[in-house]
Design an enzyme around this catalytic site. Structure first.
Site, mmCIF file in Angstrom:
data_model
loop_
_atom_site.group_PDB
_atom_site.id
_atom_site.type_symbol
_atom_site.label_atom_id
_atom_site.label_comp_id
_atom_site.label_asym_id
_atom_site.label_seq_id
_atom_site.Cartn_x
_atom_site.Cartn_y
_atom_site.Cartn_z
ATOM 1 C CG HIS A 223 -2.918 3.976 8.957
ATOM 2 N ND1 HIS A 223 -4.247 3.691 8.751
ATOM 3 C CD2 HIS A 223 -2.389 4.184 7.728
ATOM 4 C CE1 HIS A 223 -4.497 3.715 7.448
ATOM 5 N NE2 HIS A 223 -3.389 4.018 6.802
ATOM 6 C CG ASP B 114 0.355 4.549 4.727
ATOM 7 O OD1 ASP B 114 -0.671 4.537 5.437
ATOM 8 O OD2 ASP B 114 0.483 3.822 3.722
ATOM 9 C CG ASP B 115 1.129 2.308 8.367
ATOM 10 O OD1 ASP B 115 0.402 2.498 9.359
ATOM 11 O OD2 ASP B 115 0.686 1.991 7.244
ATOM 12 C CD GLU C 230 -0.034 1.902 -1.099
ATOM 13 O OE1 GLU C 230 -0.795 1.449 -0.233
ATOM 14 O OE2 GLU C 230 1.116 2.335 -0.836
HETATM 15 ZN ZN LIG Z 1 -2.896 4.089 4.776
#
Ligand SMILES: [Zn+2]
Length: 349
Positions: A15, A282-283, A204
């Site tokens: 992201h 992801d982050d 998730e």
């Molecule tokens: Zn994500």
């Protein structure tokens, strides 16, 4: 033990705001006079990953929002894309498909169209500079009205393509428990008709039945996460049968408390069932680990051999929207990596 940073791979789950380096967030917060939440700071006031003992989505979302609120100009946006590409280059990624919801930055740059164009333009520049092809996934959000997602999808298709600085896919992010998945089907239909990949999050925070819901309504090419399809063999088989790749982000799963420990992430269950995986960070800003560390976890915690790690990397390339020439180049690079002799393990210091 071959060096995992030199294993060619594609990075398909990252992201925009979450990709930020801690120092970048610190600089932006200081420039705007924004006080960051204490959970993002160490005792010396430096930006750090939040403690892993406090978990959960709401806390994550609050910190993510705080970071996003520091991004307020074209220069900020360009810096994030440029650094994401540079960091990917250092980790052996040859193809990055970064997700952005331009709505968040639109107020600072004159609307969603300029917001997206800034990201695309910088993605092109960063691709030329780093050699990492940077494509963009336009992500809609579950916390906004599904009609807004249609507007975003129409915007996304105007820039559709497979190359650097083009929109390669359409996503759906934020809290999986919000909204009704079917309500986003029209937006995904707009994106799909224009040839964009369908890459929503699913499976998730919610379990296998959510995966089925996303499969049925949004016809994903890839699922953001999808790890919890492992909880139902029929659902997992369905994922495999439909050829849906899973963007698996082990650090995210553990940081959010989906699994208590690294070894609970069902990597083996997924690969044994024949699923195509693309590991992603992801982050990294909030989960504290970048792309290579996801492969390190597969090696160290799940016991993946170099041949199996190479297969994970091939999966990421195959699941990407890269053009034929790029795929061939990266896949040949994976073969070359595996053909290299192993390095002896470094002695402990
Ligand atoms: Zn994500």
């Amino acid at each position: 033990m071959r060096d995992l940073a030199s294993l060619p791979k594609a990075h398909l789950h990252l992201h925009f705001t979450g990709s930020m380096r801690p120092q970048t967030l610190a600089d932006m917060a200081q420039a705007r006079g924004v006080r960051l939440p204490g959970a993002l700071l160490d005792p010396d006031g430096q930006v750090t990953r939040p403690p892993v003992d406090e978990r959960g989505w709401f806390r994550f979302q609050r910190l993510y929002d705080a970071a996003r609120a520091c991004v307020r100009s074209e220069a900020d946006m360009r810096r994030i894309v440029a650094e994401a590409a540079a960091d990917d280059a250092a980790e052996g990624s040859g193809r990055l498909e970064i997700q952005v919801d331009p709505t968040s930055y639109a107020p600072f740059v004159g609307g969603i169209t300029p917001a997206l164009e800034i990201v695309l333009d910088e993605a092109r520049a960063a691709s030329a500079l780093t050699g990492v092809e940077v494509g963009v996934v336009v992500a809609s959000s579950r916390v906004r009205h599904p009609l807004e997602a249609r507007t975003l999808a129409r915007l996304a298709v105007r820039y559709a393509g497979d190359g650097p600085g083009e929109v390669v896919g359409f996503g759906l992010s934020n809290d999986e428990r919000r909204g009704t998945t079917a309500d986003w089907a029209p937006a995904f239909a707009i994106a799909r008709r224009a040839g964009l990949a369908s890459v929503p999050h699913g499976g998730e925070l919610l379990g296998a039945e959510h995966v089925t819901e996303v499969l049925d309504h949004l016809a994903p090419d890839r699922l953001g996460h999808g790890v919890r399809s492992a909880e139902d063999r029929h659902v997992l088989d369905d994922v495999v049968r439909r050829g849906v790749a899973l963007e698996v982000c082990p650090a995210s799963n553990v940081s959010l408390g989906v699994y208590a420990e690294d070894h609970h992430v069902p990597l083996r269950t997924l690969t044994d069932a024949g699923a195509t995986l693309a590991l992603g960070a992801d982050d990294p800003l909030l989960f504290g680990s970048r792309l290579v560390e996801q492969y390190e976890v597969a090696r160290r915690v799940h016991g993946f051999s170099d041949a199996e790690l190479a297969e994970l990397a091939r999966g990421s390339v195959r699941a990407s929207r890269a053009g034929e020439a790029t795929r061939r180049r990266l896949l040949a690079g994976v073969d070359a990596w595996l053909a290299r002799p192993e390095q002896p393990a470094r002695p402990a210091p």
